[in-house]
Design a protein around this motif. Sequence first.
Motif, mmCIF file in Angstrom:
data_model
loop_
_atom_site.group_PDB
_atom_site.id
_atom_site.type_symbol
_atom_site.label_atom_id
_atom_site.label_comp_id
_atom_site.label_asym_id
_atom_site.label_seq_id
_atom_site.Cartn_x
_atom_site.Cartn_y
_atom_site.Cartn_z
ATOM 1 N N ARG A 54 26.771 -32.327 8.957
ATOM 2 C CA ARG A 54 27.966 -32.446 8.117
ATOM 3 C C ARG A 54 28.628 -31.084 8.032
ATOM 4 N NH1 ARG A 54 24.378 -34.253 3.263
ATOM 5 N NH2 ARG A 54 23.063 -34.652 5.074
ATOM 6 N N GLN A 112 34.937 -44.381 7.638
ATOM 7 C CA GLN A 112 35.512 -43.769 6.436
ATOM 8 C C GLN A 112 35.547 -42.246 6.480
ATOM 9 O OE1 GLN A 112 33.175 -44.975 3.069
ATOM 10 N NE2 GLN A 112 31.356 -43.841 3.709
ATOM 11 N N ASP A 113 34.723 -41.620 7.329
ATOM 12 C CA ASP A 113 34.723 -40.161 7.419
ATOM 13 C C ASP A 113 35.665 -39.633 8.498
ATOM 14 O OD1 ASP A 113 32.835 -39.975 5.401
ATOM 15 O OD2 ASP A 113 31.139 -39.966 6.783
ATOM 16 N N GLU A 114 36.342 -40.535 9.211
ATOM 17 C CA GLU A 114 37.183 -40.125 10.331
ATOM 18 C C GLU A 114 38.640 -39.942 9.898
ATOM 19 O OE1 GLU A 114 36.659 -42.375 13.960
ATOM 20 O OE2 GLU A 114 34.754 -43.170 13.215
ATOM 21 N N GLU A 137 33.442 -30.256 -1.156
ATOM 22 C CA GLU A 137 34.684 -30.957 -0.816
ATOM 23 C C GLU A 137 34.449 -32.461 -0.721
ATOM 24 O OE1 GLU A 137 38.108 -30.731 2.652
ATOM 25 O OE2 GLU A 137 36.991 -28.932 2.062
ATOM 26 N N GLN A 138 35.298 -33.213 -1.404
ATOM 27 C CA GLN A 138 35.183 -34.664 -1.430
ATOM 28 C C GLN A 138 36.037 -35.284 -0.323
ATOM 29 O OE1 GLN A 138 33.082 -36.270 -3.763
ATOM 30 N NE2 GLN A 138 32.476 -34.147 -4.182
ATOM 31 N N ASN A 139 35.585 -36.419 0.200
ATOM 32 C CA ASN A 139 36.349 -37.185 1.195
ATOM 33 C C ASN A 139 36.747 -36.337 2.406
ATOM 34 O OD1 ASN A 139 36.356 -39.583 -0.429
ATOM 35 N ND2 ASN A 139 37.955 -38.642 -1.679
ATOM 36 N N PHE A 140 35.839 -35.488 2.832
ATOM 37 C CA PHE A 140 36.109 -34.661 4.011
ATOM 38 C C PHE A 140 36.251 -35.563 5.237
ATOM 39 C CE2 PHE A 140 35.040 -32.019 7.638
ATOM 40 C CZ PHE A 140 35.692 -30.832 7.358
ATOM 41 N N LYS A 141 37.275 -35.307 6.037
ATOM 42 C CA LYS A 141 37.536 -36.110 7.227
ATOM 43 C C LYS A 141 37.249 -35.299 8.491
ATOM 44 C CE LYS A 141 39.030 -39.546 4.726
ATOM 45 N NZ LYS A 141 38.186 -40.749 4.541
ATOM 46 N N TYR A 142 36.606 -35.956 9.442
ATOM 47 C CA TYR A 142 36.177 -35.287 10.660
ATOM 48 C C TYR A 142 37.042 -35.683 11.854
ATOM 49 C CZ TYR A 142 31.936 -34.213 8.012
ATOM 50 O OH TYR A 142 31.057 -33.751 7.075
ATOM 51 N N VAL A 150 31.335 -29.361 2.830
ATOM 52 C CA VAL A 150 30.904 -30.442 1.946
ATOM 53 C C VAL A 150 29.819 -29.951 0.987
ATOM 54 C CG1 VAL A 150 29.806 -32.721 1.883
ATOM 55 C CG2 VAL A 150 31.510 -32.204 3.636
#
Length: 312
Positions: free
Chosen positions: A59, A216-218, A68-73, A63
């Motif tokens: 990760r 959801q993480d993308e 950090e919340q709702n981090f997108k990759y 994070v």
Amino acid sequence: MKILHVTHPLKEDEIPQQDTVLIMGFFDGVHRGHQKVIKTGVDIAKKHGLRSVLITFDRSPRVVYQKEQNFKYLSTEKRKAALIEKLGVDDLYFIKFTTDFSKLTPQEFVDNYMINMRAKFVVGGFDYTYGKRDIANMQTLPQYSRDKFEIITVPKQTFDEEKIGSSSIKDLILSDQIDQANHLLGYYYQNTGIVVHGLQRGRTLGFPTANLAIGQDELIPSIGVYATRIKVDGKWYDSMTSVGYNVTFSENTGITVECNIFDFDQDIYDQPITIEWIHYLRGEIKFNGPDGLIAQLHHDQDDSKALLRNLE
């Protein structure tokens, strides 16, 4: 390529059995800047007969450190591994970035994950850190190395005098500039997901769509219509995809990702897919009724087919 998922501290059988070139970084997206770092390490390993070992995390450190919340990759773990494998790395380590792991001092990190990993060379980008930026960077690494390995710092990679970085690529993806993002990535950006049931509005318009639930993480591209390709059951199909709110019909669905697959008529509900974002066509338009929308969809389809045909 061998892939290992490890947790601190390393077990004896997780430590390389031969001398290595370590390639260090998080590498979200494995963009052109990352590729330069990785290729540098692989080339050194080949030159000296050493094993190339890339160390990354499960990760983003942000994070854990910044909460950090709702981090997108930009890349899933599976996608990252596939991109790294193409560059010729021998071993890929995903370290579980736990709170305990995050508390390692710079010296402890170097002792455990560089010296203990039998490094003869350590390769990192100019901005690589292994703790607090001001004390654990590539410039300070010699003071922790115990003279056990050579340090190779890869300089900043730029485009139009701007650093090629994951954050700037994310900004491009979120601002209708997927074409530029693709250039900096060095490949077409992808998302993965599952085909789910939608309102089936597209079918009534003559443009049936697969409603995609993206991981959801993308990071999902900005609102608009795109020329895309979609992989279903191992096969790629040309398509066009809308990211939007269904504003013409005021359906209050939230953001949806709907893909019209060309020359395709299969039931693919609940199937996993991969979507490749090729080109941004236009923004979302609110029409007075279905006729205007249908006419525009025909234009979008023609434009997409012409563009995708030229890729072949």
